[in-house]
Design an enzyme around this catalytic site. Sequence first.
Site, PDB file in Angstrom:
ATOM      1  N   THR A 370       0.901  -1.124  -0.082  1.00  0.00           N
ATOM      2  CA  THR A 370      -0.055  -0.055  -0.124  1.00  0.00           C
ATOM      3  C   THR A 370       0.785   1.166   0.000  1.00  0.00           C
ATOM      4  O   THR A 370       1.932   1.118   0.046  1.00  0.00           O
ATOM      5  CB  THR A 370      -0.903   0.051   1.337  1.00  0.00           C
ATOM      6  OG1 THR A 370      -1.710  -1.268   1.234  1.00  0.00           O
ATOM      7  CG2 THR A 370      -1.926   1.005   1.261  1.00  0.00           C
ATOM      8  N   SER A 442      -7.295  -2.541   7.263  1.00  0.00           N
ATOM      9  CA  SER A 442      -6.593  -1.859   8.332  1.00  0.00           C
ATOM     10  C   SER A 442      -5.854  -0.488   8.276  1.00  0.00           C
ATOM     11  O   SER A 442      -5.072   0.164   8.981  1.00  0.00           O
ATOM     12  CB  SER A 442      -5.266  -2.829   8.605  1.00  0.00           C
ATOM     13  OG  SER A 442      -5.825  -4.145   9.151  1.00  0.00           O
ATOM     14  N   GLY A 462       1.397  -1.792   5.114  1.00  0.00           N
ATOM     15  CA  GLY A 462       1.726  -2.711   5.928  1.00  0.00           C
ATOM     16  C   GLY A 462       0.851  -3.816   6.152  1.00  0.00           C
ATOM     17  O   GLY A 462       0.925  -4.521   7.203  1.00  0.00           O
TER      18      GLY A 462
END
Length: 580
Positions: A370, A442, A462
């Site tokens: 990402t 997330s 991550g």
Amino acid sequence: MRRSLASALALLASTSAQAAAPAPVGADGGMVVTAQHLASEVGADVLKGGGNVVDAAVAVGYALAVVFPAAGNLGGGGFMNIRFADGRTAFVDMREKAPGAATPTMFQDAAGNVVKGRSTDTWLAVGVPGTVAGLEWAREHYGTRSRPDLLAPAIALARDGFVLAPADTSLLQLAAPDFAGDPATAAVFTHDGKPYAVGERLVQKNLAATLEAVSAGGADAFYRGAVGQAIADASRAGGGIITREDMAGYKVRELEPVRCSYRGYDVQSAPPPSAGGVAICEILQILEGYDLGAMGYHSAAEVHAMVEAMRRAYHDRQGLGDPAFVTNDVTRLLDKAYAAKLRAGIDPAKATPSTSLDGPPQAGAEGRQTTQYSIADAAGNAVSVTYTLNSWFGLRRVAGGTGVLMNNEMDDFAAKSGASNQFGLVGSDANAVAPGKTPISSMSPTIVTRDGRLAMVIGSPGGSRIITITLEAIVNVVDHGMTVAEAIDAPRFHMQWMPDVVEVEPFALSPDTRRMLEGQGYAFKDKAPWGQAAGITTDVFGASGAKDDLALPFLAKPPKPYRLYGADDDRDPVGSAAGF
């Protein structure tokens, strides 16, 4: 190939990540931190030219799609967190959505078994992209500059190309075998069928044409015009299910950000369909009952407290999901009384077995490939953006002649309850595939203030580790007085409830500390450095960018006090902080 690519990048980053942090970049006018230095310069130029932070964020978003094709994107999606100095806030959800023909069993065979690779390597893996819609929504509602002005830098970089640095070519070279499987993709990301070399120029004429179409016609040109038709056609030709109607029907959501407080600081982060902001706030509120500064940086006592808080928050995040499909009990999870109850259940001398926390397997989580960018100006306006294609280069396929790399974001859904996704994380029914649904995430673009003044802008890629990367950066600054560069570059550890193991980067724990914690029942797994955080702090933390009374004389500092301090993760060899 995907695993070897990730491993190689970790090795590329490992040497720099172990070095002492350099001084953060200081500036008084504005600061832009991204994973690619050319995109940082684009954003800084927009601010210099009188654009606001949202204008800069939009220009950076388009520029990263050109100069950081591994994760910057038009064919993916993400989140934009906005805070203005006058207190106004906005959270733009531009995450990908499942196509209308998606079903809960689409990644299973007739016997109900998950088909390996179907949710990552086929056109069925592609969700309806949201980036262009989200950038245009933000520009129209909160920006000040025209669309052609903000797209011009990206168009020039795509049309004229840019010279590749070693980190750029490392990504392209390692993904080249996958690119070779599709002529349209190979034509863009290989040089006459061979991997690009350092010093060569990457030109993306088709992507330039797509960007020019968006410049002229806005989001409609991408979703309802020739580009949207080309994406639908490429999906159909590849066996996918995205239709012209799916593209035309994509809508941005503006949501209320998650808010909490920590030691007098106000934290604004990502709400569901991200689990990131809720988990960060839950962890911080548990940790508020401990004096982490007195415990000492990465002491056994501090690591114990932080790991136990992480364990409980990751356990709770399993029930979160797309608010259009799942009822999220955010109020309870963010209640300080609930945090106190969780804190009271932590044994000060023992690890808590993860199996003792009731609940089904953790809901699915997204890929680690990402990108994050952070922007702030002197007045205290700020934007934090995290967006993604999921895997590096997503599906590794461009859509026809558009030059747009497509995501493989459908792997963020649970292919089957109890089955693992490509990153080994287990899914549940709360994150099952459904038409129009957004997968759980997330991603945690976060903004921190104190007494109404901007203090910090932070976020990272991550995957499931995004939460702990962002959390540790905040703790390192607030509790340990680090500069933003030290806070980001410091070695990390991570615990996500299941599996019941603490992952550690090199040098995160001393041998003595590790032995003490193993004696308390912890199991550790050594990992190569992870994440590429991008952060900004302000003079709220003192003239050096950290608490002056805690700053040590041998640590790197800017040569003079500034309003803003920016740092790109030293694990990211091609990113930069650009200030003025």
